[in-house]
Design a protein around this motif. Structure first.
Motif, mmCIF file in Angstrom:
data_model
loop_
_atom_site.group_PDB
_atom_site.id
_atom_site.type_symbol
_atom_site.label_atom_id
_atom_site.label_comp_id
_atom_site.label_asym_id
_atom_site.label_seq_id
_atom_site.Cartn_x
_atom_site.Cartn_y
_atom_site.Cartn_z
ATOM 1 N N LEU A 175 2.198 13.219 -8.144
ATOM 2 C CA LEU A 175 1.149 14.218 -7.941
ATOM 3 C C LEU A 175 1.745 15.589 -7.640
ATOM 4 N N LEU A 176 2.682 15.637 -6.712
ATOM 5 C CA LEU A 176 3.264 16.922 -6.336
ATOM 6 C C LEU A 176 4.096 17.519 -7.461
ATOM 7 N N LYS A 177 4.825 16.702 -8.193
ATOM 8 C CA LYS A 177 5.604 17.222 -9.322
ATOM 9 C C LYS A 177 4.698 17.851 -10.375
ATOM 10 N N GLN A 178 3.476 17.317 -10.515
ATOM 11 C CA GLN A 178 2.535 17.843 -11.506
ATOM 12 C C GLN A 178 1.777 19.062 -10.989
ATOM 13 N N GLN A 179 1.313 19.005 -9.741
ATOM 14 C CA GLN A 179 0.413 20.042 -9.226
ATOM 15 C C GLN A 179 1.099 21.097 -8.367
ATOM 16 N N ALA A 180 2.206 20.741 -7.729
ATOM 17 C CA ALA A 180 2.903 21.685 -6.851
ATOM 18 C C ALA A 180 4.396 21.360 -6.862
ATOM 19 N N PRO A 181 5.052 21.595 -8.007
ATOM 20 C CA PRO A 181 6.455 21.202 -8.134
ATOM 21 C C PRO A 181 7.348 21.761 -7.029
ATOM 22 N N GLU A 182 7.027 22.951 -6.559
ATOM 23 C CA GLU A 182 7.830 23.564 -5.501
ATOM 24 C C GLU A 182 7.690 22.811 -4.174
ATOM 25 N N GLU A 183 6.679 21.988 -4.057
ATOM 26 C CA GLU A 183 6.420 21.249 -2.824
ATOM 27 C C GLU A 183 6.948 19.814 -2.864
ATOM 28 N N ALA A 184 7.267 19.299 -4.035
ATOM 29 C CA ALA A 184 7.717 17.908 -4.164
ATOM 30 C C ALA A 184 8.981 17.637 -3.354
ATOM 31 N N ASP A 185 9.947 18.544 -3.415
ATOM 32 C CA ASP A 185 11.190 18.341 -2.671
ATOM 33 C C ASP A 185 10.946 18.428 -1.167
ATOM 34 N N ASN A 186 10.067 19.306 -0.746
ATOM 35 C CA ASN A 186 9.718 19.420 0.678
ATOM 36 C C ASN A 186 9.119 18.108 1.180
ATOM 37 N N PHE A 187 8.209 17.526 0.400
ATOM 38 C CA PHE A 187 7.593 16.255 0.782
ATOM 39 C C PHE A 187 8.659 15.167 0.881
ATOM 40 N N ARG A 188 9.513 15.074 -0.132
ATOM 41 C CA ARG A 188 10.560 14.048 -0.146
ATOM 42 C C ARG A 188 11.473 14.189 1.064
ATOM 43 N N THR A 226 13.108 5.230 -0.060
ATOM 44 C CA THR A 226 13.784 6.203 -0.915
ATOM 45 C C THR A 226 13.606 5.854 -2.386
ATOM 46 N N GLU A 227 13.712 4.580 -2.693
ATOM 47 C CA GLU A 227 13.521 4.120 -4.074
ATOM 48 C C GLU A 227 12.110 4.444 -4.573
ATOM 49 N N ALA A 228 11.112 4.256 -3.711
ATOM 50 C CA ALA A 228 9.729 4.568 -4.094
ATOM 51 C C ALA A 228 9.549 6.068 -4.324
ATOM 52 N N LEU A 229 10.171 6.882 -3.486
ATOM 53 C CA LEU A 229 10.094 8.334 -3.665
ATOM 54 C C LEU A 229 10.728 8.748 -4.984
ATOM 55 N N ASP A 230 11.820 8.118 -5.325
ATOM 56 C CA ASP A 230 12.579 8.503 -6.526
ATOM 57 C C ASP A 230 12.060 7.876 -7.812
ATOM 58 N N ALA A 231 11.068 6.986 -7.699
ATOM 59 C CA ALA A 231 10.527 6.311 -8.887
ATOM 60 C C ALA A 231 9.624 7.229 -9.714
ATOM 61 N N ALA A 232 9.211 8.323 -9.133
ATOM 62 C CA ALA A 232 8.300 9.253 -9.835
ATOM 63 C C ALA A 232 9.023 10.068 -10.877
ATOM 64 N N VAL A 280 0.834 -1.209 0.000
ATOM 65 C CA VAL A 280 0.000 0.000 0.000
ATOM 66 C C VAL A 280 0.868 1.257 0.000
ATOM 67 N N VAL A 281 1.875 1.275 0.861
ATOM 68 C CA VAL A 281 2.636 2.495 1.121
ATOM 69 C C VAL A 281 3.631 2.832 0.013
ATOM 70 N N LEU A 282 4.379 1.871 -0.460
ATOM 71 C CA LEU A 282 5.399 2.193 -1.464
ATOM 72 C C LEU A 282 4.799 2.789 -2.742
ATOM 73 N N PRO A 283 3.702 2.231 -3.274
ATOM 74 C CA PRO A 283 3.078 2.895 -4.431
ATOM 75 C C PRO A 283 2.509 4.280 -4.077
ATOM 76 N N ALA A 284 2.041 4.455 -2.845
ATOM 77 C CA ALA A 284 1.521 5.767 -2.429
ATOM 78 C C ALA A 284 2.639 6.804 -2.379
ATOM 79 N N LEU A 285 3.846 6.385 -2.004
ATOM 80 C CA LEU A 285 4.987 7.305 -2.014
ATOM 81 C C LEU A 285 5.287 7.771 -3.437
ATOM 82 N N THR A 286 5.318 6.829 -4.371
ATOM 83 C CA THR A 286 5.569 7.177 -5.770
ATOM 84 C C THR A 286 4.445 8.054 -6.321
ATOM 85 N N ALA A 287 3.206 7.692 -6.026
ATOM 86 C CA ALA A 287 2.060 8.472 -6.501
ATOM 87 C C ALA A 287 2.077 9.883 -5.919
#
Length: 131
Positions: free
Chosen positions: A85-98, A125-131, A74-81
């Motif tokens: 999502l953030l890269k598309q809708q709030a790119p400035e926030e993606a790095d903060n989330f990561r 970390t791998e799931a975060l970076d898969a996006a 459940v969690v690893l795909p949610a990290l990638t998703a």
């Protein structure tokens, strides 16, 4: 720029964040699962920006399953998703989330990484970076 995330988007981010802490807690059960969860949770609730507003609350009513493997499913795909999502809708926030997720992972390790928690941190970390 003001970003409005849907309720589903917010749930995805919450599942990712709080689930990452749960994965670290499950992986570190031999040391202290409760302390790992506490330290990781403090890191999540200390976040700022959009990430901080969304992660201020844990997801309600989410069934993670009974095993670490089911939780990871459940969690690893949610990290990638979440990153997608953030890269598309709030790119400035993606790095903060990561960074927030990685700080919570590090906090959950309580300064005593072992092979099990180190491997779980790698998977997160791998799931975060898969996006």
């Amino acid at each position: 720029m003001s970003v409005t995330l849907t309720a589903q988007d917010q749930l995805t981010l919450r599942i990712a964040g709080w689930g990452a802490v749960s994965l670290m807690s499950a992986a570190g059960a031999a040391t202290s699962a409760h302390k790992a969860a506490t330290e990781g949770s403090i890191a999540l609730t200390s976040a700022t920006g959009l990430t901080g507003h969304v992660l201020a609350k844990a997801p309600k009513g989410v069934k993670y399953g009974r095993t670490t493997a089911t939780l990871a499913d459940v969690v690893l795909p949610a990290l990638t998703a979440s990153m997608t999502l953030l890269k598309q809708q709030a790119p400035e926030e993606a790095d903060n989330f990561r960074r927030t997720i990685l700080v919570s992972v590090e906090a959950a390790q309580q300064g005593r990484p072992d092979p099990t928690t180190t491997e779980m941190a790698r998977k997160i970390t791998e799931a975060l970076d898969a996006a």
